[in-house]
Design a protein around this motif. Structure first.
Motif, PDB file in Angstrom:
ATOM      1  N   ASP A 122      10.059   4.150   8.832  1.00  0.00           N
ATOM      2  CA  ASP A 122      11.425   4.046   8.040  1.00  0.00           C
ATOM      3  C   ASP A 122      11.257   3.853   6.794  1.00  0.00           C
ATOM      4  O   ASP A 122      11.966   4.490   5.757  1.00  0.00           O
ATOM      5  CB  ASP A 122      12.113   2.500   8.591  1.00  0.00           C
ATOM      6  N   ILE A 123      10.135   3.078   6.224  1.00  0.00           N
ATOM      7  CA  ILE A 123       9.969   3.193   4.518  1.00  0.00           C
ATOM      8  C   ILE A 123       9.335   4.514   4.212  1.00  0.00           C
ATOM      9  O   ILE A 123       9.903   4.756   3.013  1.00  0.00           O
ATOM     10  CB  ILE A 123       8.772   2.121   4.418  1.00  0.00           C
ATOM     11  N   MET A 153      10.390   9.714   1.282  1.00  0.00           N
ATOM     12  CA  MET A 153      10.245  10.907   1.226  1.00  0.00           C
ATOM     13  C   MET A 153      11.968  11.302   0.842  1.00  0.00           C
ATOM     14  O   MET A 153      11.542  12.542   0.210  1.00  0.00           O
ATOM     15  CB  MET A 153       9.827  11.536   2.786  1.00  0.00           C
ATOM     16  N   ALA A 154      12.667  10.741   1.201  1.00  0.00           N
ATOM     17  CA  ALA A 154      14.096  11.427   0.781  1.00  0.00           C
ATOM     18  C   ALA A 154      14.268  11.105  -0.411  1.00  0.00           C
ATOM     19  O   ALA A 154      15.353  11.872  -1.187  1.00  0.00           O
ATOM     20  CB  ALA A 154      15.144  10.475   1.880  1.00  0.00           C
ATOM     21  N   ASP A 155      13.748  10.141  -1.183  1.00  0.00           N
ATOM     22  CA  ASP A 155      13.772   9.971  -2.600  1.00  0.00           C
ATOM     23  C   ASP A 155      12.901  10.770  -3.562  1.00  0.00           C
ATOM     24  O   ASP A 155      12.284  10.068  -4.561  1.00  0.00           O
ATOM     25  CB  ASP A 155      13.579   8.376  -2.866  1.00  0.00           C
ATOM     26  N   GLY A 156      12.605  11.814  -3.041  1.00  0.00           N
ATOM     27  CA  GLY A 156      11.649  12.839  -3.890  1.00  0.00           C
ATOM     28  C   GLY A 156      10.135  12.907  -3.584  1.00  0.00           C
ATOM     29  O   GLY A 156       9.583  13.392  -4.187  1.00  0.00           O
ATOM     30  N   GLY A 157       9.620  12.193  -2.457  1.00  0.00           N
ATOM     31  CA  GLY A 157       8.190  12.092  -2.153  1.00  0.00           C
ATOM     32  C   GLY A 157       7.789  13.267  -1.207  1.00  0.00           C
ATOM     33  O   GLY A 157       8.762  14.076  -1.112  1.00  0.00           O
ATOM     34  N   ARG A 166       0.902  -1.351   0.008  1.00  0.00           N
ATOM     35  CA  ARG A 166       0.023  -0.012  -0.020  1.00  0.00           C
ATOM     36  C   ARG A 166       0.989   1.260  -0.050  1.00  0.00           C
ATOM     37  O   ARG A 166       0.601   2.254  -0.720  1.00  0.00           O
ATOM     38  CB  ARG A 166      -0.959  -0.037   1.241  1.00  0.00           C
ATOM     39  N   ALA A 167       2.080   1.347   0.859  1.00  0.00           N
ATOM     40  CA  ALA A 167       2.782   2.391   0.786  1.00  0.00           C
ATOM     41  C   ALA A 167       3.390   2.627  -0.663  1.00  0.00           C
ATOM     42  O   ALA A 167       3.561   3.845  -1.173  1.00  0.00           O
ATOM     43  CB  ALA A 167       3.712   2.203   1.903  1.00  0.00           C
ATOM     44  N   ASP A 168       3.869   1.615  -1.231  1.00  0.00           N
ATOM     45  CA  ASP A 168       4.405   1.612  -2.542  1.00  0.00           C
ATOM     46  C   ASP A 168       3.468   2.107  -3.614  1.00  0.00           C
ATOM     47  O   ASP A 168       3.673   3.459  -4.378  1.00  0.00           O
ATOM     48  CB  ASP A 168       4.866   0.445  -3.142  1.00  0.00           C
ATOM     49  N   ALA A 169       1.943   1.979  -3.588  1.00  0.00           N
ATOM     50  CA  ALA A 169       1.188   2.615  -4.276  1.00  0.00           C
ATOM     51  C   ALA A 169       0.798   4.041  -3.986  1.00  0.00           C
ATOM     52  O   ALA A 169       0.898   4.759  -4.936  1.00  0.00           O
ATOM     53  CB  ALA A 169      -0.260   1.855  -4.150  1.00  0.00           C
ATOM     54  N   ALA A 170       0.856   4.183  -2.611  1.00  0.00           N
ATOM     55  CA  ALA A 170       0.713   5.661  -2.319  1.00  0.00           C
ATOM     56  C   ALA A 170       1.471   6.653  -2.623  1.00  0.00           C
ATOM     57  O   ALA A 170       1.249   7.701  -3.357  1.00  0.00           O
ATOM     58  CB  ALA A 170       0.549   5.788  -0.689  1.00  0.00           C
ATOM     59  N   PHE A 171       2.759   6.146  -2.538  1.00  0.00           N
ATOM     60  CA  PHE A 171       3.959   7.195  -2.928  1.00  0.00           C
ATOM     61  C   PHE A 171       4.050   7.540  -4.485  1.00  0.00           C
ATOM     62  O   PHE A 171       4.519   8.292  -5.204  1.00  0.00           O
ATOM     63  CB  PHE A 171       5.304   6.834  -2.370  1.00  0.00           C
TER      64      PHE A 171
END
Length: 434
Positions: free
Chosen positions: A121-122, A127-131, A79-84
């Motif tokens: 952590d995920i 977020m650090a990767d442009g999120g 779900r986190a993958d889809a959200a970002f």
């Protein structure tokens, strides 16, 4: 990446495009000396967009998404993958979440905390990767059956303690992720009947709980704003945080009006019998305005339907009050809204947000023009112009008595006559902008 939105290209500002695009929201456009994205500070609500399954009181899940039911950590990560991925497509600067949205609840408080930290952590890596950044975090203190009689106001002290631990863990994560606010939403802080309720004790407990949250904020060095979200009636018949005025009275009683502000939702304002702009204006006047949840209700339904905004005049009047008060500081525009249960496709979720962002952009620009041209404020100043005269100002100064005002009225031979409030004229004026 989840691949759920793989066929949808990132949204762009293209007013004349044939396909999906922003028609009015141009994040780079300068409005009143500031970029549009900095004015609006859009955020996506994790819960409605990725947690809601499309159910209603008469039927269960209608959405078929690969991370449902998200009751394992593997599904929570999917779900986190889809959200970002979704955040990237929209280009929003912020998102918001409850702890319960992002991880399944554990068998113990410790397991729930560990799972939340694992998801944090995920999030931090994404977020650090442009999120996007975190506008605010909050704890879900209403869904589990343990909260059926409230959280801070629960008659069982074990629930109070459990709630305190949950808020501490969520505030820690919000702080760690650089959240700009932390929200307390008392979804079940209220009562159904006085026959089994000690009203005074519950209000005292609620005040004590909030005071401890503020103390903990300072202990950990959280620089964000603590927000309360007013909510009337639903689901509790008598809600303690009914509207902005009620919340301000509560904050004043406990000496917290300088520490806590409000996150105002349009749908909740309507349920309280107010307009959205009224609640914003009142919060500005009382010095407790913080942030907004942008949605709307179905005016033929008597509950909180959480629909995406589509009424530019309503939105323009809301942003007029936001801009008049100086704009957002730590707050922003969170879409606490969900697609309808028949809107099944990934594109439906994208276009619901994109359309709402366009509505907000149009409303913001109309509000900015109204402020720039100053016609509404000029009419307001003219209506209260008499109060600028010396004798009128003297009435409001300390030491002036009722007797002295009454005597002055007689001496001046006052016989005031009514003057038009010009409501329809001003309503027509607003319509020129929207």
């Amino acid at each position: 990446m989840s691949g759920y939105f793989k066929d949808i290209a990132p949204m762009r500002f293209a007013p004349d495009a044939e396909g999906p695009a922003f028609r009015a929201y141009d994040p780079d456009e300068v409005v009143l000396g500031k970029r549009m994205d900095q004015h609006l500070r859009f955020a996506v609500a994790y819960w409605h967009s990725f947690g809601w399954e499309g159910g209603d009181p008469f039927g269960g899940r209608t959405f078929d998404r690969p991370w449902f039911p998200a009751d394992t950590m593997d599904l929570a990560e999917a779900r986190a993958d889809a959200a970002f991925e979704f955040f990237r497509i929209l280009g929003v600067p912020y998102f918001c979440f409850h702890d319960h949205d992002v991880r399944p609840e554990g068998a113990t408080l410790t397991e729930s905390r560990d799972r939340l930290n694992r998801m944090a952590d995920i999030f931090a890596r994404k977020m650090a990767d442009g999120g996007p950044k975190l506008l605010w975090g909050t704890a879900n203190l209403f869904s589990n059956r343990r909260y059926m009689a409230g959280a801070a106001t629960n008659p069982d002290p074990e629930v109070f303690a459990y709630s305190a631990a949950t808020v501490r863990d969520c505030l820690d994560v919000t702080h760690r992720l650089g959240g700009e606010n932390y929200v307390l939403w008392g979804g079940r802080e209220g009562y159904e009947t006085l026959l089994n309720t000690d009203l005074s004790q519950e209000l005292d407990h609620m005040g004590r709980f909030l005071s401890m949250v503020v103390d903990y904020k300072h202990k950990i060095g959280f620089k964000g704003t603590i927000l309360i979200e007013p909510k009337p009636q639903e689901p509790t018949k008598h809600q303690y945080d009914f509207d902005v005025g009620t919340v301000y009275g509560f904050l004043s009683r406990h000496g917290l009006e300088g520490e806590v502000k409000v996150n105002i939702e349009q749908g909740h304002a309507i349920l309280a019998g107010h307009s959205f702009e009224h609640e914003i204006a009142l919060a500005q006047a009382l010095g407790i305005f913080g942030s907004i949840d942008m949605n709307r209700n179905d005016y033929q339904s008597g509950w909180d339907t959480d629909q995406f905004p589509n009424n530019v005049p309503e939105v323009a009047l809301a942003y007029y009050e936001v801009l008049k008060g100086g704009g957002f500081t730590t707050g922003g525009t969170n879409f606490d809204a969900k697609v309808r249960r028949q809107s099944l496709d990934p594109e439906d979720l994208v276009m619901a947000h994109a359309g709402a962002m366009d509505v907000c952009a149009r409303g913001l620009k109309a509000a900015a023009k109204m402020l720039e041209e100053d016609r509404l404020e000029a009419a307001r100043r003219a209506r209260y112009a008499g109060w600028q005269e010396g004798w009128a100002q003297q009435m409001l100064k300390p030491g002036t008595t009722l007797d002295s005002i009454a005597d002055a009225a007689i001496d001046r031979g006052l016989n005031p006559q009514p003057r038009s409030g010009r409501q329809e004229v001003l309503e027509n004026l607003v319509n020129r902008y929207v």
